[in-house]
Motif scaffolding. Structure first.
Motif, PDB file in Angstrom:
ATOM      1  N   THR A 217       0.831  -1.196   0.000  1.00 24.18           N
ATOM      2  CA  THR A 217       0.000   0.000   0.000  1.00 24.18           C
ATOM      3  C   THR A 217       0.870   1.252   0.000  1.00 24.18           C
ATOM      4  OG1 THR A 217      -0.125  -0.008   2.426  1.00 24.18           O
ATOM      5  CG2 THR A 217      -1.893  -1.140   1.237  1.00 24.18           C
ATOM      6  N   ILE A 218       0.258   2.381  -0.349  1.00 21.34           N
ATOM      7  CA  ILE A 218       0.978   3.654  -0.289  1.00 21.34           C
ATOM      8  C   ILE A 218       1.177   4.003   1.180  1.00 21.34           C
ATOM      9  CG2 ILE A 218       0.934   6.092  -0.934  1.00 21.34           C
ATOM     10  CD1 ILE A 218       1.054   4.098  -3.317  1.00 21.34           C
ATOM     11  N   PRO A 219       2.410   4.247   1.613  1.00 18.05           N
ATOM     12  CA  PRO A 219       2.668   4.510   3.034  1.00 18.05           C
ATOM     13  C   PRO A 219       2.258   5.927   3.433  1.00 18.05           C
ATOM     14  CG  PRO A 219       4.693   4.748   1.787  1.00 18.05           C
ATOM     15  CD  PRO A 219       3.642   4.277   0.811  1.00 18.05           C
ATOM     16  N   ALA A 220       2.377   6.202   4.724  1.00 17.58           N
ATOM     17  CA  ALA A 220       2.064   7.531   5.243  1.00 17.58           C
ATOM     18  C   ALA A 220       2.972   8.573   4.606  1.00 17.58           C
ATOM     19  CB  ALA A 220       2.224   7.541   6.763  1.00 17.58           C
ATOM     20  N   PHE A 221       2.416   9.749   4.342  1.00 13.85           N
ATOM     21  CA  PHE A 221       3.211  10.850   3.798  1.00 13.85           C
ATOM     22  C   PHE A 221       2.667  12.177   4.309  1.00 13.85           C
ATOM     23  CE2 PHE A 221      -0.016   9.908   0.481  1.00 13.85           C
ATOM     24  CZ  PHE A 221      -0.654  11.140   0.389  1.00 13.85           C
ATOM     25  N   SER A 222       3.476  13.208   4.177  1.00 10.80           N
ATOM     26  CA  SER A 222       3.072  14.557   4.573  1.00 10.80           C
ATOM     27  C   SER A 222       3.797  15.548   3.683  1.00 10.80           C
ATOM     28  CB  SER A 222       3.427  14.806   6.047  1.00 10.80           C
ATOM     29  OG  SER A 222       3.052  16.109   6.436  1.00 10.80           O
ATOM     30  N   PHE A 223       3.026  16.333   2.916  1.00 12.94           N
ATOM     31  CA  PHE A 223       3.593  17.295   1.970  1.00 12.94           C
ATOM     32  C   PHE A 223       2.893  18.653   2.097  1.00 12.94           C
ATOM     33  CE2 PHE A 223       4.114  13.184  -0.490  1.00 12.94           C
ATOM     34  CZ  PHE A 223       5.474  13.059  -0.228  1.00 12.94           C
ATOM     35  N   ILE A 224       3.495  19.659   1.486  1.00 12.95           N
ATOM     36  CA  ILE A 224       2.887  20.986   1.443  1.00 12.95           C
ATOM     37  C   ILE A 224       2.201  21.161   0.095  1.00 12.95           C
ATOM     38  CG2 ILE A 224       3.324  23.480   1.504  1.00 12.95           C
ATOM     39  CD1 ILE A 224       5.713  22.927   3.285  1.00 12.95           C
ATOM     40  N   ASN A 225       0.953  21.650   0.111  1.00 13.93           N
ATOM     41  CA  ASN A 225       0.214  21.785  -1.139  1.00 13.93           C
ATOM     42  C   ASN A 225       0.272  23.206  -1.704  1.00 13.93           C
ATOM     43  OD1 ASN A 225      -1.641  23.355   0.285  1.00 13.93           O
ATOM     44  ND2 ASN A 225      -3.367  21.983  -0.051  1.00 13.93           N
ATOM     45  N   GLN A 226      -0.491  23.423  -2.751  1.00 16.52           N
ATOM     46  CA  GLN A 226      -0.476  24.701  -3.462  1.00 16.52           C
ATOM     47  C   GLN A 226      -1.012  25.860  -2.631  1.00 16.52           C
ATOM     48  OE1 GLN A 226      -2.499  22.122  -4.113  1.00 16.52           O
ATOM     49  NE2 GLN A 226      -4.429  22.739  -5.084  1.00 16.52           N
ATOM     50  N   ASP A 227      -1.685  25.556  -1.536  1.00 18.31           N
ATOM     51  CA  ASP A 227      -2.219  26.595  -0.654  1.00 18.31           C
ATOM     52  C   ASP A 227      -1.368  26.761   0.600  1.00 18.31           C
ATOM     53  OD1 ASP A 227      -4.528  27.245  -2.250  1.00 18.31           O
ATOM     54  OD2 ASP A 227      -5.357  25.312  -1.647  1.00 18.31           O
ATOM     55  N   SER A 228      -0.150  26.206   0.566  1.00 16.72           N
ATOM     56  CA  SER A 228       0.785  26.264   1.706  1.00 16.72           C
ATOM     57  C   SER A 228       0.247  25.544   2.937  1.00 16.72           C
ATOM     58  CB  SER A 228       1.133  27.716   2.056  1.00 16.72           C
ATOM     59  OG  SER A 228       1.760  28.361   0.972  1.00 16.72           O
ATOM     60  N   VAL A 229      -0.597  24.541   2.696  1.00 15.83           N
ATOM     61  CA  VAL A 229      -1.172  23.741   3.774  1.00 15.83           C
ATOM     62  C   VAL A 229      -0.523  22.359   3.771  1.00 15.83           C
ATOM     63  CG1 VAL A 229      -3.288  22.657   4.635  1.00 15.83           C
ATOM     64  CG2 VAL A 229      -3.363  24.967   3.680  1.00 15.83           C
ATOM     65  N   ILE A 230      -0.177  21.873   4.946  1.00 13.35           N
ATOM     66  CA  ILE A 230       0.387  20.526   5.044  1.00 13.35           C
ATOM     67  C   ILE A 230      -0.745  19.510   4.935  1.00 13.35           C
ATOM     68  CG2 ILE A 230       1.577  18.878   6.525  1.00 13.35           C
ATOM     69  CD1 ILE A 230       3.087  21.225   7.763  1.00 13.35           C
ATOM     70  N   ILE A 231      -0.621  18.605   3.972  1.00 11.12           N
ATOM     71  CA  ILE A 231      -1.617  17.537   3.823  1.00 11.12           C
ATOM     72  C   ILE A 231      -0.923  16.185   4.007  1.00 11.12           C
ATOM     73  CG2 ILE A 231      -3.000  18.921   2.238  1.00 11.12           C
ATOM     74  CD1 ILE A 231      -2.013  16.930   0.022  1.00 11.12           C
ATOM     75  N   SER A 232      -1.688  15.214   4.441  1.00 10.04           N
ATOM     76  CA  SER A 232      -1.134  13.878   4.661  1.00 10.04           C
ATOM     77  C   SER A 232      -1.951  12.840   3.915  1.00 10.04           C
ATOM     78  CB  SER A 232      -1.128  13.551   6.163  1.00 10.04           C
ATOM     79  OG  SER A 232      -2.443  13.253   6.609  1.00 10.04           O
ATOM     80  N   ASN A 233      -1.520  11.604   4.038  1.00  8.95           N
ATOM     81  CA  ASN A 233      -2.225  10.483   3.423  1.00  8.95           C
ATOM     82  C   ASN A 233      -3.658  10.364   3.939  1.00  8.95           C
ATOM     83  OD1 ASN A 233      -0.302   9.748   5.696  1.00  8.95           O
ATOM     84  ND2 ASN A 233      -1.744   8.035   5.815  1.00  8.95           N
ATOM     85  N   HIS A 234      -3.936  10.900   5.127  1.00  2.62           N
ATOM     86  CA  HIS A 234      -5.279  10.773   5.697  1.00  2.62           C
ATOM     87  C   HIS A 234      -6.325  11.558   4.904  1.00  2.62           C
ATOM     88  CE1 HIS A 234      -3.848   8.469   9.038  1.00  2.62           C
ATOM     89  NE2 HIS A 234      -3.017   9.422   9.425  1.00  2.62           N
TER      90      HIS A 234
END
Length: 214
Positions: A49-66
């Motif tokens: 499965t795709i593991p947990a991740f945390s990135f910054i999106n186009q709105d400068s918001v941190i998003i995760s796999n959740h």
């Protein structure tokens, strides 16, 4: 009488096959696990499965796999200054976006492989130029090792830096279909219209499959 019963059974089988669509394959590594259920030995298959991740999106918001829990989604890898396949990929992916816009079971996730240049405001400008609004299509950036590792090890897509390549990066133009259990269910050449049409057809199949499993 036996002949009539036999013909009836054939008719039921044909009808059942028509009513129950074929399931998409599951890609990646898998492992057989032995369990005891109700006192009986049973073998379960555990899929990659795709593991947990945390990135910054186009709105400068941190998003995760959740953010993608309980949804199917299409993932790809690109960079905003790409002079080759990215514009074609994302024009084609816009068809997917438009078809499923407002469907809360479907999301899109584009990972930038240009960790130096593609900061949130650049990603936002790129998304706006495409015509993307809202949160259904996420454009994200992250550390090189995280993005590149996910591409290679989990989404099974090749990406890399190459000073001789147009724009300085190389990557495959695959659109990767992920199910609600975060398993890879398909990969499609985003530069080819017929492949994108197949992607949308398979997305419909996957959505139907998840409803049957509920």
């Amino acid at each position: 009488m036996k002949k009539v019963i036999y013909l009836f059974m054939i008719a039921v089988t044909i009808t059942a096959c028509k009513e129950k669509p074929n399931k998409l394959p599951i890609y990646g590594n898998r492992q057989a696990i032995k369990r005891i259920i109700d006192g009986k030995p049973t073998v379960d298959t555990i899929y990659q499965t795709i593991p947990a991740f945390s990135f910054i999106n186009q709105d400068s918001v941190i998003i995760s796999n959740h953010l993608f829990d309980g949804k199917i989604y299409v993932a790809d890898f690109f960079f905003t200054s790409c002079p080759s396949i990215c514009p074609v990929m994302h024009r084609n992916l816009m068809k997917v976006y438009e078809k499923y816009k407002g469907n809360n079971e479907v999301m899109l996730l584009s990972h930038s492989i240009d960790y130096k240049y593609d900061v949130p405001q650049i990603l936002k400008r790129y998304a706006t130029k495409l015509g993307v609004t809202g949160s259904q299509w996420q454009f994200v950036r992250g550390p090189k090792e995280s993005i590149y590792g996910l591409a290679k090890n989990n989404y099974l897509v090749s990406v890399g830096e190459d000073s001789k390549a147009p724009g300085g990066y190389v990557h495959q133009g695959y659109l990767v279909l992920v199910d609600k259990q975060k398993r890879v269910r398909g990969a499609y050449d985003g530069t080819k219209t017929e492949q994108v049409e197949q992607l949308m057809s398979d997305m419909d199949l996957l959505l139907a499959e998840t409803k049957q499993d509920q």
